[in-house]
Design a protein around this motif. Sequence first.
Motif, PDB file in Angstrom:
ATOM      1  N   UNK A  47      16.462 -56.687 -13.727  1.00 12.91           N
ATOM      2  CA  UNK A  47      15.005 -55.989 -13.842  1.00 12.91           C
ATOM      3  C   UNK A  47      14.543 -56.645 -15.370  1.00 12.91           C
ATOM      4  N   UNK A  48      15.615 -57.294 -15.742  1.00 16.87           N
ATOM      5  CA  UNK A  48      15.022 -58.171 -17.089  1.00 16.87           C
ATOM      6  C   UNK A  48      14.483 -59.216 -16.763  1.00 16.87           C
ATOM      7  N   UNK A  49      14.944 -59.751 -16.188  1.00 16.10           N
ATOM      8  CA  UNK A  49      15.497 -60.956 -15.272  1.00 16.10           C
ATOM      9  C   UNK A  49      13.519 -61.329 -15.124  1.00 16.10           C
ATOM     10  N   UNK A  50      13.018 -60.363 -14.386  1.00 11.90           N
ATOM     11  CA  UNK A  50      11.879 -60.249 -13.990  1.00 11.90           C
ATOM     12  C   UNK A  50      10.536 -60.385 -14.203  1.00 11.90           C
ATOM     13  N   UNK A  51      11.551 -58.889 -16.064  1.00 11.05           N
ATOM     14  CA  UNK A  51      10.259 -59.226 -17.146  1.00 11.05           C
ATOM     15  C   UNK A  51       9.856 -60.434 -17.289  1.00 11.05           C
ATOM     16  N   UNK A  52      11.263 -61.684 -17.190  1.00 10.71           N
ATOM     17  CA  UNK A  52      11.009 -62.857 -18.806  1.00 10.71           C
ATOM     18  C   UNK A  52      10.140 -64.059 -17.141  1.00 10.71           C
ATOM     19  N   UNK A 104       6.583 -66.317 -17.538  1.00  2.00           N
ATOM     20  CA  UNK A 104       6.662 -67.738 -17.852  1.00  2.00           C
ATOM     21  C   UNK A 104       8.372 -68.472 -18.147  1.00  2.00           C
ATOM     22  N   UNK A 105       9.077 -67.395 -18.226  1.00  2.00           N
ATOM     23  CA  UNK A 105      10.371 -68.357 -18.739  1.00  2.00           C
ATOM     24  C   UNK A 105      11.541 -68.200 -17.842  1.00  2.00           C
ATOM     25  N   UNK A 106      12.395 -69.358 -17.635  1.00  2.00           N
ATOM     26  CA  UNK A 106      12.847 -69.879 -17.223  1.00  2.00           C
ATOM     27  C   UNK A 106      14.789 -69.164 -17.166  1.00  2.00           C
ATOM     28  N   UNK A 107      14.832 -68.869 -15.883  1.00  2.00           N
ATOM     29  CA  UNK A 107      15.859 -67.587 -16.047  1.00  2.00           C
ATOM     30  C   UNK A 107      17.093 -68.211 -14.818  1.00  2.00           C
ATOM     31  N   UNK A 108      18.830 -68.035 -15.242  1.00  2.00           N
ATOM     32  CA  UNK A 108      19.989 -68.264 -14.951  1.00  2.00           C
ATOM     33  C   UNK A 108      20.687 -67.838 -14.606  1.00  2.00           C
ATOM     34  N   UNK A 109      20.867 -67.562 -13.281  1.00  2.00           N
ATOM     35  CA  UNK A 109      22.054 -66.328 -13.023  1.00  2.00           C
ATOM     36  C   UNK A 109      23.364 -66.679 -12.487  1.00  2.00           C
ATOM     37  N   UNK A 110      23.778 -65.977 -12.817  1.00  2.03           N
ATOM     38  CA  UNK A 110      25.540 -66.297 -12.657  1.00  2.03           C
ATOM     39  C   UNK A 110      26.225 -65.222 -11.781  1.00  2.03           C
ATOM     40  N   UNK A 111      26.590 -65.946 -10.996  1.00  2.39           N
ATOM     41  CA  UNK A 111      27.487 -63.978 -10.674  1.00  2.39           C
ATOM     42  C   UNK A 111      28.864 -64.361 -10.318  1.00  2.39           C
ATOM     43  N   UNK A 112      29.934 -63.756 -11.298  1.00  2.00           N
ATOM     44  CA  UNK A 112      30.711 -64.171 -11.236  1.00  2.00           C
ATOM     45  C   UNK A 112      31.661 -63.690 -10.050  1.00  2.00           C
ATOM     46  N   UNK A 113      31.354 -62.808  -9.702  1.00  2.00           N
ATOM     47  CA  UNK A 113      32.751 -61.328  -8.945  1.00  2.00           C
ATOM     48  C   UNK A 113      31.795 -61.346  -7.341  1.00  2.00           C
ATOM     49  N   UNK A 114      30.786 -61.349  -7.517  1.00  3.33           N
ATOM     50  CA  UNK A 114      30.381 -61.026  -5.697  1.00  3.33           C
ATOM     51  C   UNK A 114      30.050 -62.614  -5.153  1.00  3.33           C
ATOM     52  N   UNK A 115      30.281 -62.551  -3.982  1.00  4.96           N
ATOM     53  CA  UNK A 115      30.647 -63.709  -3.144  1.00  4.96           C
ATOM     54  C   UNK A 115      29.451 -63.624  -1.864  1.00  4.96           C
ATOM     55  N   UNK A 116      28.872 -62.572  -2.060  1.00  6.60           N
ATOM     56  CA  UNK A 116      27.912 -62.858  -0.866  1.00  6.60           C
ATOM     57  C   UNK A 116      26.348 -63.152  -1.359  1.00  6.60           C
ATOM     58  N   UNK A 117      25.816 -64.326  -0.209  1.00  6.20           N
ATOM     59  CA  UNK A 117      25.040 -64.211  -1.000  1.00  6.20           C
ATOM     60  C   UNK A 117      23.021 -63.705   0.118  1.00  6.20           C
ATOM     61  N   UNK A 119      18.561 -62.217  -2.149  1.00  8.55           N
ATOM     62  CA  UNK A 119      16.923 -62.767  -1.134  1.00  8.55           C
ATOM     63  C   UNK A 119      15.796 -62.655  -2.260  1.00  8.55           C
ATOM     64  N   UNK A 120      15.506 -62.386  -2.300  1.00 12.83           N
ATOM     65  CA  UNK A 120      14.338 -61.960  -2.726  1.00 12.83           C
ATOM     66  C   UNK A 120      14.231 -63.282  -4.128  1.00 12.83           C
ATOM     67  N   UNK A 121      14.960 -63.112  -4.508  1.00 10.02           N
ATOM     68  CA  UNK A 121      14.572 -63.876  -6.331  1.00 10.02           C
ATOM     69  C   UNK A 121      15.259 -65.860  -5.927  1.00 10.02           C
ATOM     70  N   UNK A 122      15.893 -65.535  -4.890  1.00  9.62           N
ATOM     71  CA  UNK A 122      16.521 -67.232  -4.603  1.00  9.62           C
ATOM     72  C   UNK A 122      15.333 -68.716  -4.363  1.00  9.62           C
TER      73      UNK A 122
END
Length: 201
Positions: free
Chosen positions: A51-56, A60-73, A79-82
Motif C-alpha cells: 500500500x505504501x508502494x502504491x502511494x510512492x 512518480x517514484x520508481x519502486x522495487x519489490x523483492x519477495x524473498x519467500x513467496x515463490x508464486x507469481x 498480477x496488478x503491479x507486474x
Amino acid sequence: MLSPEQNERYQARMKRKKAIVDERIAKATEERGVLILLKGNGKGKSSSALGTMARSVGHGQKCGVIQFIKGRDATGEYLFFKDHPMIDWHVMGHGFTWETQDHNEDTQAAEKAWAIAEDMLNNPEYGLVVFDEMSYPLKYKNLMVEPVVEALQARPEMQNVIITGRTMPEELMEIADTISDVKDERHAFRLGVKAQKGIEF
C-alpha cells in the motif's frame, strides 16, 4: 449531540492537541529516506508495505519489490503491479522453510535475491524498495545480517526501504526509523476458513 458546555470543553481539548501536533511537525525538519520494519505475527505486513508502494508510485517514484519467500507469481498484488513501468518486481523464493526443508536450497535462493536487493540499494533511481519477508532468511542464517546492515546504511540518502517479516534481528531494529508490530488477535484460518483470492493471495 454535545451540549454547548461539552462542545466548549471538546474544542479546548482539540486546541491543546493541535498545538502539540503542530509543535512536533515544526520540529521534524530533516529530509532523508527512512527504514521501516513491519514485523509481528499478525496479518497485513506485506499488504501495508505494498500500500505504501502504491502511494510512492502515485507520486512518480520508481519502486522495487523483492519477495524473498513467496515463490508464486499468481498473487493478486503481482498480477496488478507486474506491468507497471515504475515498478520492478522479483519473485525470488521457493516457499516457506517448512515447505522446502532444504537449507542449502533456501540459502541459494536468498543469495540470489540479495544480489538484486544490493543493486537496488545502490541505485538512487529507486525511491522505495520493499524486501518482503526478508526476516526469514536472516533468522535461519541463509543471509548474514552484517552486510545487510552495511548496505542499508550506505544506500542513497533519499531512498526509503520497507522490510517485512515476523521477527527482526536486533541489528536491524537498532538502525530502523519506524517499527510497526502487527499483532494477531484473531485469524480466519484458525476458524477453519481457507485462504482465498483477494485476501491471502
